[in-house]
Design a protein around this motif. Structure first.
Motif, mmCIF file in Angstrom:
data_model
loop_
_atom_site.group_PDB
_atom_site.id
_atom_site.type_symbol
_atom_site.label_atom_id
_atom_site.label_comp_id
_atom_site.label_asym_id
_atom_site.label_seq_id
_atom_site.Cartn_x
_atom_site.Cartn_y
_atom_site.Cartn_z
ATOM 1 N N PHE A 1 23.523 15.137 4.055
ATOM 2 C CA PHE A 1 23.876 15.449 2.669
ATOM 3 C C PHE A 1 23.026 16.595 2.112
ATOM 4 O O PHE A 1 23.483 17.334 1.236
ATOM 5 C CB PHE A 1 23.755 14.198 1.802
ATOM 6 C CG PHE A 1 24.861 13.231 2.055
ATOM 7 C CD1 PHE A 1 26.141 13.474 1.597
ATOM 8 C CD2 PHE A 1 24.645 12.088 2.801
ATOM 9 C CE1 PHE A 1 27.182 12.597 1.863
ATOM 10 C CE2 PHE A 1 25.669 11.201 3.079
ATOM 11 C CZ PHE A 1 26.946 11.457 2.605
ATOM 12 N N ALA A 2 21.809 16.760 2.621
ATOM 13 C CA ALA A 2 20.996 17.901 2.182
ATOM 14 C C ALA A 2 21.645 19.214 2.601
ATOM 15 O O ALA A 2 21.544 20.225 1.893
ATOM 16 C CB ALA A 2 19.590 17.800 2.776
ATOM 17 N N PHE A 3 22.329 19.198 3.759
ATOM 18 C CA PHE A 3 22.961 20.417 4.266
ATOM 19 C C PHE A 3 24.485 20.309 4.289
ATOM 20 O O PHE A 3 25.150 21.016 5.050
ATOM 21 C CB PHE A 3 22.422 20.734 5.666
ATOM 22 C CG PHE A 3 20.935 20.978 5.686
ATOM 23 C CD1 PHE A 3 20.417 22.189 5.264
ATOM 24 C CD2 PHE A 3 20.056 19.995 6.090
ATOM 25 C CE1 PHE A 3 19.050 22.416 5.256
ATOM 26 C CE2 PHE A 3 18.694 20.202 6.088
ATOM 27 C CZ PHE A 3 18.178 21.422 5.667
ATOM 28 N N LEU A 4 25.021 19.453 3.441
ATOM 29 C CA LEU A 4 26.463 19.260 3.375
ATOM 30 C C LEU A 4 27.238 20.558 3.148
ATOM 31 O O LEU A 4 28.268 20.791 3.803
ATOM 32 C CB LEU A 4 26.792 18.237 2.282
ATOM 33 C CG LEU A 4 28.260 17.848 2.120
ATOM 34 C CD1 LEU A 4 28.804 17.222 3.402
ATOM 35 C CD2 LEU A 4 28.427 16.876 0.949
ATOM 36 N N PRO A 5 26.795 21.456 2.246
ATOM 37 C CA PRO A 5 27.529 22.716 2.077
ATOM 38 C C PRO A 5 27.638 23.532 3.362
ATOM 39 O O PRO A 5 28.641 24.222 3.575
ATOM 40 C CB PRO A 5 26.696 23.462 1.020
ATOM 41 C CG PRO A 5 26.057 22.375 0.231
ATOM 42 C CD PRO A 5 25.716 21.323 1.249
ATOM 43 N N GLN B 1 31.627 13.008 -2.149
ATOM 44 C CA GLN B 1 30.917 13.317 -3.380
ATOM 45 C C GLN B 1 30.233 12.086 -3.960
ATOM 46 O O GLN B 1 29.109 12.159 -4.470
ATOM 47 C CB GLN B 1 31.879 13.916 -4.413
ATOM 48 C CG GLN B 1 31.185 14.581 -5.597
ATOM 49 C CD GLN B 1 30.327 15.753 -5.160
ATOM 50 O OE1 GLN B 1 30.776 16.588 -4.389
ATOM 51 N NE2 GLN B 1 29.100 15.817 -5.628
ATOM 52 N N LEU B 2 30.886 10.929 -3.870
ATOM 53 C CA LEU B 2 30.262 9.692 -4.348
ATOM 54 C C LEU B 2 28.963 9.416 -3.585
ATOM 55 O O LEU B 2 27.934 9.066 -4.180
ATOM 56 C CB LEU B 2 31.220 8.512 -4.160
ATOM 57 C CG LEU B 2 32.399 8.413 -5.131
ATOM 58 C CD1 LEU B 2 33.425 7.410 -4.623
ATOM 59 C CD2 LEU B 2 31.931 8.022 -6.532
ATOM 60 N N LEU B 3 29.001 9.596 -2.281
ATOM 61 C CA LEU B 3 27.802 9.367 -1.473
ATOM 62 C C LEU B 3 26.724 10.396 -1.768
ATOM 63 O O LEU B 3 25.533 10.086 -1.783
ATOM 64 C CB LEU B 3 28.165 9.401 0.015
ATOM 65 C CG LEU B 3 28.930 8.183 0.523
ATOM 66 C CD1 LEU B 3 29.549 8.458 1.884
ATOM 67 C CD2 LEU B 3 28.007 6.978 0.597
ATOM 68 N N ALA B 4 27.146 11.624 -2.001
ATOM 69 C CA ALA B 4 26.171 12.669 -2.313
ATOM 70 C C ALA B 4 25.487 12.431 -3.653
ATOM 71 O O ALA B 4 24.340 12.816 -3.857
ATOM 72 C CB ALA B 4 26.865 14.046 -2.323
ATOM 73 N N GLU B 5 26.198 11.757 -4.566
ATOM 74 C CA GLU B 5 25.643 11.502 -5.892
ATOM 75 C C GLU B 5 24.481 10.519 -5.840
ATOM 76 O O GLU B 5 23.402 10.780 -6.344
ATOM 77 C CB GLU B 5 26.733 10.933 -6.817
ATOM 78 C CG GLU B 5 27.810 11.935 -7.204
ATOM 79 C CD GLU B 5 27.398 12.815 -8.359
ATOM 80 O OE1 GLU B 5 26.750 12.314 -9.284
ATOM 81 O OE2 GLU B 5 27.718 14.012 -8.311
ATOM 82 N N ASP B 6 24.704 9.339 -5.226
ATOM 83 C CA ASP B 6 23.627 8.337 -5.238
ATOM 84 C C ASP B 6 23.540 7.507 -3.964
ATOM 85 O O ASP B 6 22.880 6.475 -3.923
ATOM 86 C CB ASP B 6 23.783 7.396 -6.444
ATOM 87 C CG ASP B 6 25.119 6.671 -6.454
ATOM 88 O OD1 ASP B 6 25.841 6.728 -5.435
ATOM 89 O OD2 ASP B 6 25.438 6.037 -7.469
ATOM 90 N N GLY B 7 24.229 7.941 -2.907
ATOM 91 C CA GLY B 7 24.112 7.263 -1.628
ATOM 92 C C GLY B 7 24.954 6.010 -1.493
ATOM 93 O O GLY B 7 24.858 5.308 -0.484
#
Length: 470
Positions: free
Chosen positions: A166-170, A327-333
């Motif tokens: 998720f840190a490098f998702l982009p 996106q949900l996971l990226a928000e708060d795991g």
């Protein structure tokens, strides 16, 4: 065995209109994919009655016949040996991209971009669940220790496992977008990494109020885009188009130097100062709307999502949900959507199991029971297309079971630590805490139990089979 498979292949070719009606044949893990010239020449009932066939349907320009893992490879070999033209799955994808309306093509594109990323996000979710399990106070107490006694280095190691994707998702999204839209994937990776370069204010830190954005020209906020989806997607799409445009105009002798240089220079400038700020707002609006829907009171979100998800799967547009889950996971795991769709998937398995246990037909029993097991492992196509939709009522009972299970999950705000695995494998996403694991198991029991009971009582009989199969 080879003779049996050859006979099935011969009958299949005849049922789809003969070799002259076949443009190409390919296969994936479970399905034979046939591109036909005239779909009106397909005798679908005849195809579905063939031995080893677990279902068949026409979608996106392909007639897809479900055989299951392993079997599909052998049938494919025989079909090709009988003279059907072969193509690769990727070649068929290029052909199917030309078919369907704009909305269908757009959703296929979303699927092409996000599906290759899912395996690492599945792994990340499992890592999160396992970390939650091994750091639980109750679990540690069994070994005579406490969370405070866990070495800091071990926690750092688990953060490497759970935070990297998720840190490098982009970077993952930009890579995949460049690949799909015809650019150089390595340029996409670098462009995505630029969006999360450590010199930029971290998006999570800015969101938590621990850091401030950089302001260019006094009003353009610039931050890193950790966990963002849309900015990287748009940057990847435009970047691939720009690279292709440049390659047609830059002299060949300078292409190696100028094209990557100009692509990255133009795109990172546009991404940081224009695309990022604009589409971050769009992303926030979408996520706010999604959150409102998922937080509907009295379990309504579960009724809706659990009840309708498998209906949407039939249309093939369910790939759009990957965007929301990521996106949900990226928000708060955590991902509340997973529990709701799990209910829908488990329920279709419950309905197929009821058919398999109730029918006196040996062939239907041999199809329905393995199909239900496949659904309990998270794959519903055999159950839906091979059994439940064929007799309609079992599918409807499955939808009701999914709504019941989803209602329970939503009522207790059940959330998983990852995405893309459900039912039995999905258990690993809920082991991070005992209450969530128990609720998850109850959700599945409700969904399967309701669908099974309704199908057994009202949804299927062999008389119905005789009437529908003629």
């Amino acid at each position: 065995m080879a003779d049996e498979n050859r006979k099935i292949a011969e009958e299949l070719i005849e049922a789809v209109g003969g070799l002259e009606n076949i443009d190409s044949v390919a296969h994936c893990a479970t399905r034979l994919r046939i591109m036909v010239r005239d779909k009106e020449k397909i005798d679908q009932n005849k195809v579905e009655d063939l031995d080893k066939v677990k279902g068949a349907f026409y979608t996106a320009g392909q007639f897809q016949v479900i055989f299951g893992t392993g079997t599909v490879n052998r049938i494919h070999e025989q079909v090709i040996a009988l003279g059907a033209p072969e193509s690769t799955k990727s070649e068929q994808k290029q052909e199917t991209k030309k078919q369907g309306n704009k909305f269908q093509r757009l959703l296929r594109t979303f699927g092409d971009i996000f599906v290759p990323i899912i395996p690492v996000l599945v792994a990340t979710g499992l890592f999160m669940g396992l970390r939650g399990l091994v750091t639980q106070e109750d679990i540690l107490a069994l070994f005579g220790t406490t969370p405070e006694a866990i070495p800091e280095n071990f926690i750092l190691y688990t953060q490497v496992l759970t935070d990297t994707a998720f840190a490098f998702l982009p970077a993952l999204i930009a890579w995949s977008a460049f690949r799909v839209f015809g650019g150089s994937p390595v340029i996409g990776i670098v462009l995505g990494l630029m969006l999360v370069n450590p010199v930029l204010p971290n998006a999570y830190a800015v969101g938590a109020g621990d850091a401030d954005p950089l302001y260019f020209l006094g009003f353009i906020p610039v931050i890193g885009y950790q966990g963002s989806v849309l900015p990287a997607f748009i940057a990847g799409f435009l970047g691939a188009k720009l690279e292709k445009w440049l390659r047609q105009r830059v002299p060949e002798s300078l292409d190696l130097i100028l094209t990557p240089f100009l692509t990255l220079l133009i795109m990172i400038t546009g991404a940081l100062f224009l695309i990022g700020p604009i589409f971050s707002i769009v992303e926030n609006v979408i996520m706010a709307g999604t959150s409102v829907a998922l937080e509907l009171p009295l379990g309504l979100s579960g009724l809706i999502v659990g009840g309708l998800h498998q209906l949407i799967v039939i249309t093939g547009v369910h790939h759009i949900f990957h965007l929301f889950e990521i996106q949900l996971l990226a928000e708060d795991g955590l991902n509340p959507f997973n529990a709701l769709i799990t209910a829908g998937i488990a329920a279709q398995g419950g309905a197929a199991l009821a058919v398999g246990l109730k029918t006196a037909s040996g062939k239907l029993k041999a199809l329905a029971i393995p199909s239900s097991i496949s659904a309990f492992l998270g794959i519903t196509e055999p159950a839906i297309f091979g059994v439940n939709l064929r007799y309609i009522k079992p599918f409807v009972m499955g939808l009701i079971g999914g709504a019941a299970g989803g209602f329970f999950a939503a009522l207790f705000n059940l959330q998983g630590s990852g995405m893309a695995i459900t039912v039995i494998p999905g258990t690993l996403l809920y082991i991070y805490e005992i209450p969530s694991l128990i609720l998850y198991l109850i959700t599945n029991v409700i969904a399967i139990g309701v669908a099974f009971t309704l199908t057994w009582l009202f949804g299927y009989s062999d008389k119905m089979k005789e009437e529908m199969d003629g």
